[in-house]
Design a protein around this motif. Structure first.
Motif, PDB file in Angstrom:
ATOM      1  N   PHE A 159       0.842  -1.200   0.000  1.00 51.80           N
ATOM      2  CA  PHE A 159       0.000   0.000   0.000  1.00 51.80           C
ATOM      3  C   PHE A 159       0.882   1.258   0.000  1.00 51.80           C
ATOM      4  N   ALA A 160       1.888   1.282   0.865  1.00 48.63           N
ATOM      5  CA  ALA A 160       2.795   2.430   0.945  1.00 48.63           C
ATOM      6  C   ALA A 160       3.538   2.625  -0.375  1.00 48.63           C
ATOM      7  N   ASN A 161       3.988   1.521  -0.970  1.00 48.96           N
ATOM      8  CA  ASN A 161       4.690   1.622  -2.243  1.00 48.96           C
ATOM      9  C   ASN A 161       3.760   2.110  -3.349  1.00 48.96           C
ATOM     10  N   ASN A 162       2.509   1.707  -3.289  1.00 46.05           N
ATOM     11  CA  ASN A 162       1.521   2.178  -4.260  1.00 46.05           C
ATOM     12  C   ASN A 162       1.324   3.694  -4.120  1.00 46.05           C
ATOM     13  N   LEU A 163       1.311   4.186  -2.877  1.00 48.52           N
ATOM     14  CA  LEU A 163       1.226   5.636  -2.671  1.00 48.52           C
ATOM     15  C   LEU A 163       2.424   6.331  -3.317  1.00 48.52           C
ATOM     16  N   HIS A 164       3.609   5.761  -3.097  1.00 51.85           N
ATOM     17  CA  HIS A 164       4.828   6.331  -3.696  1.00 51.85           C
ATOM     18  C   HIS A 164       4.723   6.359  -5.222  1.00 51.85           C
ATOM     19  N   THR A 165       4.279   5.270  -5.795  1.00 52.32           N
ATOM     20  CA  THR A 165       4.182   5.161  -7.254  1.00 52.32           C
ATOM     21  C   THR A 165       3.225   6.194  -7.826  1.00 52.32           C
ATOM     22  N   ASN A 166       2.106   6.431  -7.142  1.00 52.08           N
ATOM     23  CA  ASN A 166       1.069   7.324  -7.660  1.00 52.08           C
ATOM     24  C   ASN A 166       1.199   8.776  -7.229  1.00 52.08           C
TER      25      ASN A 166
END
Length: 188
Positions: free
Chosen positions: A14-21
C-alpha cells in the motif's frame, strides 16, 4: 507469524503504491519522519514543562520518552534483532525508489514511533480531546512514514506505538492517581 508477514506485506505494498502514484509524498514523509527524532520531541516536552498549566503533561512526556526509549531501543531491539525491510531483496527496490533512507540499528520496535507515541500520547491524555487527537494523528503519520520510507515493517511500527502508549499511560496513572503528584507539586 504468517499473519504478521501478510499484514506487513499488505501495508508495505500500500505504501509503495502511494509512492508510485504520488511522488510528492516522498518529500512529505521524508520531512515528517524527522519529527520522531529525539530533538523535536524533547523541545516540545521542555516547552510544556516550563509552562505551569502544562507542566504535568511535560513531565509525563519526559519520563515516558526516557522509559520507552530504554525499553524499545536498548532492551528490545537487540533482543529481537530483526533486520530492516530494505535488507530484504523483495523490498530493497522500494527502499531505493523512496530515497534510500539509511538506518543502522535493528528494526523492531520502531524507535521513532515509540518516541512519538510516548511524547504525544500524554498530550491526548491531558488536554481537550476535541483538539488533542491531532497529537495522535501526528504520531500515526510519523509511524507510517517509517513504513513508507522502508526502514521499518508495519508490525515494528505497531509494536512501537504499543510501547509508547503503554508507557505513557502507566506514567500518567502514576503521576495522577497516586500520592506522587502531591510530592511533585511541592517541588515545582
Amino acid at each position: 507469524m504468517e499473519i504478521i508477514n501478510l499484514f506487513d506485506d499488505t501495508i508495505i505494498k500500500f505504501a509503495n503504491n502511494l509512492h508510485t502514484n504520488y511522488k510528492a509524498l516522498d518529500f512529505f514523509f521524508s520531512s515528517i519522519t524527522n519529527l520522531g527524532e529525539a530533538l523535536p520531541l524533547m523541545i516540545i516536552t521542555i516547552i510544556l514543562i516550563f509552562i505551569k498549566r502544562t507542566r504535568f503533561c511535560g513531565i509525563n512526556m519526559a519520563i515516558s520518552l526516557f522509559v520507552s526509549i530504554v525499553i524499545g531501543a536498548f532492551i528490545l531491539k537487540p533482543l529481537i534483532a530483526r533486520e530492516r525491510p530494505f535488507m530484504d531483496p523483495i523490498y530493497n527496490e522500494y527502499w531505493i525508489a523512496v530515497g534510500k533512507h539509511l538506518e543502522t540499528s535493528f528494526s523492531c520496535p520502531s524507535s521513532h514511533t515509540t518516541a512519538s507515541f510516548a511524547a504525544l500520547f500524554p498530550i491526548f491524555l491531558y488536554f481537550n480531546k476535541k483538539y488533542s487527537f491531532i497529537a495522535l494523528l501526528i504520531a500515526l503519520i510519523i509511524g507510517f512514514s517509517r513504513v513508507y520510507l522502508m526502514v521499518h515493517y508495519p508490525s515494528d511500527v505497531v509494536f512501537g506505538a504499543f510501547i509508547g502508549i503503554a508507557v505513557s499511560s502507566a506514567i500518567y496513572i502514576i503521576l495522577n492517581k497516586t500520592n506522587i503528584n502531591k510530592l511533585i507539586k511541592k517541588f515545582i
